[in-house]
Write a protein that holds these residues in place. Structure first.
Motif, PDB file in Angstrom:
ATOM      1  N   VAL A  19      99.140  24.252  47.593  1.00 52.12           N
ATOM      2  CA  VAL A  19     100.384  24.013  46.877  1.00 52.12           C
ATOM      3  C   VAL A  19     101.014  25.371  46.589  1.00 52.12           C
ATOM      4  CG1 VAL A  19     101.482  22.996  44.851  1.00 52.12           C
ATOM      5  CG2 VAL A  19      99.420  21.938  45.822  1.00 52.12           C
ATOM      6  N   LEU A  20     102.098  25.680  47.267  1.00 48.21           N
ATOM      7  CA  LEU A  20     102.830  26.918  47.011  1.00 48.21           C
ATOM      8  C   LEU A  20     103.917  26.611  45.984  1.00 48.21           C
ATOM      9  CD1 LEU A  20     103.314  28.420  50.599  1.00 48.21           C
ATOM     10  CD2 LEU A  20     101.290  28.441  49.124  1.00 48.21           C
ATOM     11  N   VAL A  21     103.888  27.328  44.874  1.00 49.36           N
ATOM     12  CA  VAL A  21     104.860  27.107  43.797  1.00 49.36           C
ATOM     13  C   VAL A  21     105.637  28.403  43.595  1.00 49.36           C
ATOM     14  CG1 VAL A  21     105.214  26.445  41.396  1.00 49.36           C
ATOM     15  CG2 VAL A  21     103.292  25.467  42.692  1.00 49.36           C
ATOM     16  N   SER A  22     106.928  28.360  43.855  1.00 50.07           N
ATOM     17  CA  SER A  22     107.733  29.580  43.792  1.00 50.07           C
ATOM     18  C   SER A  22     108.529  29.658  42.503  1.00 50.07           C
ATOM     19  CB  SER A  22     108.684  29.656  44.991  1.00 50.07           C
ATOM     20  OG  SER A  22     109.699  28.675  44.878  1.00 50.07           O
ATOM     21  N   ALA A  23     108.989  30.853  42.216  1.00 51.32           N
ATOM     22  CA  ALA A  23     109.948  31.095  41.141  1.00 51.32           C
ATOM     23  C   ALA A  23     111.085  31.925  41.712  1.00 51.32           C
ATOM     24  CB  ALA A  23     109.277  31.841  39.990  1.00 51.32           C
ATOM     25  N   ALA A  24     112.181  31.962  40.988  1.00 52.70           N
ATOM     26  CA  ALA A  24     113.369  32.773  41.290  1.00 52.70           C
ATOM     27  C   ALA A  24     114.319  32.135  42.289  1.00 52.70           C
ATOM     28  CB  ALA A  24     113.007  34.187  41.745  1.00 52.70           C
ATOM     29  N   ALA A  25     113.893  31.088  42.994  1.00 48.82           N
ATOM     30  CA  ALA A  25     114.780  30.312  43.863  1.00 48.82           C
ATOM     31  C   ALA A  25     115.632  31.218  44.755  1.00 48.82           C
ATOM     32  CB  ALA A  25     115.636  29.366  43.033  1.00 48.82           C
ATOM     33  N   SER A  26     116.918  30.892  44.922  1.00 51.65           N
ATOM     34  CA  SER A  26     117.760  31.671  45.830  1.00 51.65           C
ATOM     35  C   SER A  26     118.232  32.976  45.215  1.00 51.65           C
ATOM     36  CB  SER A  26     118.982  30.850  46.251  1.00 51.65           C
ATOM     37  OG  SER A  26     118.595  29.751  47.046  1.00 51.65           O
ATOM     38  N   PHE A  27     118.597  32.929  43.924  1.00 53.57           N
ATOM     39  CA  PHE A  27     119.122  34.146  43.276  1.00 53.57           C
ATOM     40  C   PHE A  27     119.014  34.022  41.757  1.00 53.57           C
ATOM     41  CE2 PHE A  27     122.693  31.516  44.962  1.00 53.57           C
ATOM     42  CZ  PHE A  27     123.059  30.885  43.775  1.00 53.57           C
ATOM     43  N   ASP A  28     117.877  33.545  41.266  1.00 48.61           N
ATOM     44  CA  ASP A  28     117.727  33.335  39.826  1.00 48.61           C
ATOM     45  C   ASP A  28     117.645  34.628  39.030  1.00 48.61           C
ATOM     46  OD1 ASP A  28     117.804  30.626  40.078  1.00 48.61           O
ATOM     47  OD2 ASP A  28     115.730  30.264  39.492  1.00 48.61           O
ATOM     48  N   TRP A  29     117.322  35.732  39.683  1.00 46.38           N
ATOM     49  CA  TRP A  29     117.249  37.024  38.999  1.00 46.38           C
ATOM     50  C   TRP A  29     118.101  38.019  39.768  1.00 46.38           C
ATOM     51  CZ3 TRP A  29     112.946  41.179  39.124  1.00 46.38           C
ATOM     52  CH2 TRP A  29     113.160  42.107  38.096  1.00 46.38           C
ATOM     53  N   PRO A  30     119.419  37.929  39.629  1.00 47.87           N
ATOM     54  CA  PRO A  30     120.288  38.807  40.408  1.00 47.87           C
ATOM     55  C   PRO A  30     120.005  40.285  40.205  1.00 47.87           C
ATOM     56  CG  PRO A  30     121.552  37.037  39.404  1.00 47.87           C
ATOM     57  CD  PRO A  30     120.178  36.977  38.809  1.00 47.87           C
ATOM     58  N   ALA A  31     119.588  40.685  39.000  1.00 47.80           N
ATOM     59  CA  ALA A  31     119.320  42.095  38.744  1.00 47.80           C
ATOM     60  C   ALA A  31     118.146  42.612  39.559  1.00 47.80           C
ATOM     61  CB  ALA A  31     119.054  42.322  37.257  1.00 47.80           C
ATOM     62  N   GLY A  32     117.308  41.733  40.059  1.00 48.72           N
ATOM     63  CA  GLY A  32     116.196  42.130  40.917  1.00 48.72           C
ATOM     64  C   GLY A  32     116.633  42.547  42.305  1.00 48.72           C
ATOM     65  N   GLY A  33     117.889  42.245  42.631  1.00 40.01           N
ATOM     66  CA  GLY A  33     118.408  42.620  43.933  1.00 40.01           C
ATOM     67  C   GLY A  33     117.948  41.691  45.052  1.00 40.01           C
ATOM     68  N   TYR A  34     118.310  42.064  46.262  1.00 40.25           N
ATOM     69  CA  TYR A  34     118.087  41.196  47.420  1.00 40.25           C
ATOM     70  C   TYR A  34     116.603  40.976  47.718  1.00 40.25           C
ATOM     71  CZ  TYR A  34     119.877  38.947  51.662  1.00 40.25           C
ATOM     72  OH  TYR A  34     120.213  38.035  52.631  1.00 40.25           O
ATOM     73  N   THR A  35     115.748  41.908  47.305  1.00 41.20           N
ATOM     74  CA  THR A  35     114.309  41.734  47.528  1.00 41.20           C
ATOM     75  C   THR A  35     113.757  40.531  46.785  1.00 41.20           C
ATOM     76  OG1 THR A  35     113.800  43.219  45.677  1.00 41.20           O
ATOM     77  CG2 THR A  35     113.905  44.198  47.894  1.00 41.20           C
ATOM     78  N   HIS A  36     114.439  40.117  45.721  1.00 44.57           N
ATOM     79  CA  HIS A  36     113.960  39.005  44.902  1.00 44.57           C
ATOM     80  C   HIS A  36     114.791  37.741  45.110  1.00 44.57           C
ATOM     81  CE1 HIS A  36     111.806  42.293  43.051  1.00 44.57           C
ATOM     82  NE2 HIS A  36     111.098  41.440  42.347  1.00 44.57           N
ATOM     83  N   MET A  37     115.508  37.680  46.202  1.00 45.47           N
ATOM     84  CA  MET A  37     116.298  36.494  46.534  1.00 45.47           C
ATOM     85  C   MET A  37     115.741  35.862  47.803  1.00 45.47           C
ATOM     86  SD  MET A  37     120.168  37.871  45.753  1.00 45.47           S
ATOM     87  CE  MET A  37     120.543  38.644  44.178  1.00 45.47           C
TER      88      MET A  37
END
Length: 301
Positions: free
Chosen positions: A98-116
């Motif tokens: 079961v892979l459970v993700s966070a941050a979805a497509s752009f939930d943390w914009p300040a994290g930049g593209y690496t976190h999208m």
């Protein structure tokens, strides 16, 4: 209101207590939420550090021993970065997790593209056998997490987001729900896009379907809706635009139809902004959706 991710650690911690097959694998992200569970089950709560390929490999190794691993980090580090391990360690070896993700497509914009990760579901579509849940509310997330862990040894992806509809709906991990009925087309809203879709289609004579499980998609319910509402279909997905277009086309391949896929665009937005600004920039706010849906439906006349 709490978030989907706020529900994650408490739900999985209870499942660790209830089911000796359940194990949790983390890569630093989310470790604090499992501190108490780790003290009770030190052999089944594992933190591999910031090593995402090892994260998936460890989950696969646990699955090979008969455990049911729940593997968690940001979507970009869970699906995109270790995709070779997802494909080989899980898929090729024929084991599930079961892979459970966070941050979805752009939930943390300040994290930049690496976190999208708007391409996560599309990427999983390139391999066989994945169930994909996209809850639109924390209550739905809790239900779908339990479904995912209980799904024998299947490969399941649960996509958590800070974006949420105002109210949760009963979900069963399989079927589409009919939220509104009309006769001039079908709009399929996925997960946290439902509220915007309902606002956008107010006064427009369309059927609105709601999906929290997109793979496999309940194509039987989609076909039934098109029998009364017509075969113009608009998909509104909170990830890469057009991800499910081929699935809908296949479901309606024997009848003339049109499909419009709306979602996150491919163009990278190079400003941080807010989640709401990113939603609007990708045309997923209610006003933009209304213009695009109404224009598409008008083109059928």
């Amino acid at each position: 209101m709490d978030t989907m991710r706020d529900r994650f650690a408490p739900v999985i911690s209870r499942l660790l207590d209830e089911d000796p097959r359940v194990a949790v694998v983390l890569a630093e992200i989310g470790v604090d939420g499992f501190a108490a569970a780790r003290s009770r089950h030190p052999d089944r709560v594992i933190n591999v550090g910031i090593r995402e390929q090892l994260l998936i490999g460890t989950g696969a190794g646990l699955a090979l021993t008969g455990l049911r691993p729940v593997v968690h980090t940001f979507a970009s580090f869970l699906v995109e970065r270790p995709f070779e391990q997802v494909k080989l360690d899980l898929g090729h070896q024929g084991v599930g997790a079961v892979l459970v993700s966070a941050a979805a497509s752009f939930d943390w914009p300040a994290g930049g593209y690496t976190h999208m990760a708007p391409g996560d579901v599309a990427l999983l579509d390139t391999v066989d056998g994945w169930t994909v849940h996209v809850p639109g509310h924390p209550d739905e997330a809790e239900t779908l997490l339990r479904h995912a862990v209980a799904a024998d040894d299947d490969k399941v992806y649960v996509r958590l987001s800070v974006q949420s509809n105002a109210h949760g709906l009963p979900v069963d991990g399989a079927r589409l729900r009919t939220v509104r009925e009309g006769r001039a087309g079908v709009v399929l809203a996925v997960g946290p896009t439902l509220d915007a879709v309902l606002d956008a289609t107010e006064g427009i004579d369309v059927t609105v379907l709601y999906a929290t499980t997109v793979r496999p998609l309940d194509t039987a319910a989609l076909r039934r809706a098109t029998e009364s509402a017509g075969t113009d279909v608009v998909l509104v997905e909170p990830y890469l635009a057009g991800t499910s277009t081929a699935t809908v086309n296949d479901a309606l391949s024997d009848v003339p139809h049109r499909v419009l896929g709306l979602g996150v665009g491919r163009r990278e937005l190079r400003r941080y902004g807010t989640v709401e600004e990113h939603v609007a920039a990708h045309g997923l706010d209610a006003r933009s959706l209304r213009e695009r849906i109404a224009g598409f439906m008008a083109g059928a006349r």
